[in-house]
Design an enzyme around this catalytic site. Structure first.
Site, PDB file in Angstrom:
ATOM      1  N   ASP A   1      10.131  15.847  10.007  1.00 63.05           N
ATOM      2  CA  ASP A   1       9.896  16.194  11.413  1.00 63.05           C
ATOM      3  C   ASP A   1       8.393  16.254  11.674  1.00 63.05           C
ATOM      4  O   ASP A   1       7.623  16.795  10.876  1.00 63.05           O
ATOM      5  CB  ASP A   1      10.549  17.548  11.727  1.00 63.05           C
ATOM      6  CG  ASP A   1      10.673  17.787  13.216  1.00 63.05           C
ATOM      7  OD1 ASP A   1      11.817  17.837  13.703  1.00 63.05           O
ATOM      8  OD2 ASP A   1       9.630  17.917  13.905  1.00 63.05           O
ATOM      9  N   ILE A   2       7.980  15.706  12.822  1.00 60.68           N
ATOM     10  CA  ILE A   2       6.546  15.636  13.150  1.00 60.68           C
ATOM     11  C   ILE A   2       5.971  17.017  13.510  1.00 60.68           C
ATOM     12  O   ILE A   2       4.764  17.233  13.397  1.00 60.68           O
ATOM     13  CB  ILE A   2       6.320  14.621  14.305  1.00 60.68           C
ATOM     14  CG1 ILE A   2       4.894  14.104  14.323  1.00 60.68           C
ATOM     15  CG2 ILE A   2       6.713  15.212  15.653  1.00 60.68           C
ATOM     16  CD1 ILE A   2       4.712  12.885  15.221  1.00 60.68           C
TER      17      ILE A   2
ATOM     18  N   HIS B   1      19.277  22.496  23.639  1.00 65.69           N
ATOM     19  CA  HIS B   1      17.990  22.275  22.958  1.00 65.69           C
ATOM     20  C   HIS B   1      17.862  20.908  22.300  1.00 65.69           C
ATOM     21  O   HIS B   1      17.058  20.750  21.386  1.00 65.69           O
ATOM     22  CB  HIS B   1      17.710  23.386  21.937  1.00 65.69           C
ATOM     23  CG  HIS B   1      17.726  24.748  22.534  1.00 65.69           C
ATOM     24  ND1 HIS B   1      16.681  25.269  23.264  1.00 65.69           N
ATOM     25  CD2 HIS B   1      18.686  25.700  22.539  1.00 65.69           C
ATOM     26  CE1 HIS B   1      16.988  26.473  23.688  1.00 65.69           C
ATOM     27  NE2 HIS B   1      18.206  26.767  23.263  1.00 65.69           N
TER      28      HIS B   1
ATOM     29  N   HIS C   1      20.929  13.847  15.474  1.00 62.91           N
ATOM     30  CA  HIS C   1      20.091  14.176  14.322  1.00 62.91           C
ATOM     31  C   HIS C   1      20.455  15.535  13.767  1.00 62.91           C
ATOM     32  O   HIS C   1      20.781  16.457  14.511  1.00 62.91           O
ATOM     33  CB  HIS C   1      18.601  14.116  14.662  1.00 62.91           C
ATOM     34  CG  HIS C   1      18.203  14.889  15.878  1.00 62.91           C
ATOM     35  ND1 HIS C   1      18.437  14.435  17.163  1.00 62.91           N
ATOM     36  CD2 HIS C   1      17.588  16.084  16.016  1.00 62.91           C
ATOM     37  CE1 HIS C   1      17.978  15.310  18.036  1.00 62.91           C
ATOM     38  NE2 HIS C   1      17.472  16.330  17.369  1.00 62.91           N
ATOM     39  N   PHE C   2      20.401  15.620  12.457  1.00 67.44           N
ATOM     40  CA  PHE C   2      20.574  16.891  11.757  1.00 67.44           C
ATOM     41  C   PHE C   2      19.203  17.328  11.254  1.00 67.44           C
ATOM     42  O   PHE C   2      18.483  16.540  10.648  1.00 67.44           O
ATOM     43  CB  PHE C   2      21.512  16.723  10.541  1.00 67.44           C
ATOM     44  CG  PHE C   2      22.948  16.531  10.919  1.00 67.44           C
ATOM     45  CD1 PHE C   2      23.409  15.297  11.363  1.00 67.44           C
ATOM     46  CD2 PHE C   2      23.849  17.581  10.825  1.00 67.44           C
ATOM     47  CE1 PHE C   2      24.739  15.115  11.711  1.00 67.44           C
ATOM     48  CE2 PHE C   2      25.183  17.412  11.173  1.00 67.44           C
ATOM     49  CZ  PHE C   2      25.625  16.176  11.621  1.00 67.44           C
TER      50      PHE C   2
END
Ligand code: 5GP
Length: 142
Positions: A30-31, A92, A99-100
């Site tokens: 994750d970025i 959210h 995606h998980f």
């Protein structure tokens, strides 16, 4: 079908720190991690929400998720973690591609914080929703 930023990442049009790839699944860091090792696992199929995903992609994700969890925990030296999977803006979901999140929980300040506003289930309400869910399952070809 969505063509989100994640489809561009799968195609290599946007760079990422790739964790894993096979025929149906792609995984990358994750970025904006909420803990070190925060990893995303996605189907290559561009479904927006989990309920829209094919059985084939769901099976591929289900098979690889535990292995990726073990790898992230080993790499981060963490034993506790959360799997988060958001569906819909109100829930959210910011990126409209299934995606998980694998989110290590190394301590009380990093990782996922959860509000869990519980209240007892009234018997009548439980029976009512149970019947509706069972009807919906019965109306689905599995
Ligand atoms: P959601 O709120 O939709 O469940 O989470 C989407 C996640 O995707 C967020 O944690 C966000 O940081 C991550 N994300 C969004 N855009 C990118 C990107 O371009 N690259 C990477 N690696 N992660 C992204």
């Amino acid at each position: 079908m969505a063509d989100s930023i994640f489809s561009k990442i799968i195609r290599g049009e946007i760079p990422c720190l790739k964790v894993y790839e096979d025929e149906k699944v792609f995984s990358f860091l994750d970025i904006n991690p909420i803990a070190p090792g925060h990893t995303l696992v996605i189907p290559k199929e561009p479904a927006e929400t989990l309920d829209q995903l094919s059985d084939e992609s769901a099976a591929a994700l289900g098979k690889i998720l535990p292995l990726l969890c073990r790898a992230v925990m080993k790499a981060t030296g963490t034993r506790q973690y959360n799997i988060l999977q958001n569906n819909g803006k109100g829930a959210h979901q910011a990126v409209a591609h299934v995606h998980f999140h694998i989110i290590p929980k190394p301590n009380s300040t990093e990782g996922l914080g959860i509000q869990w506003p519980t209240r007892p289930l009234p018997q009548e309400q439980g029976q009512e929703i149970l019947a509706k869910i069972r009807d919906a399952i019965a109306g689905t070809v599995i």
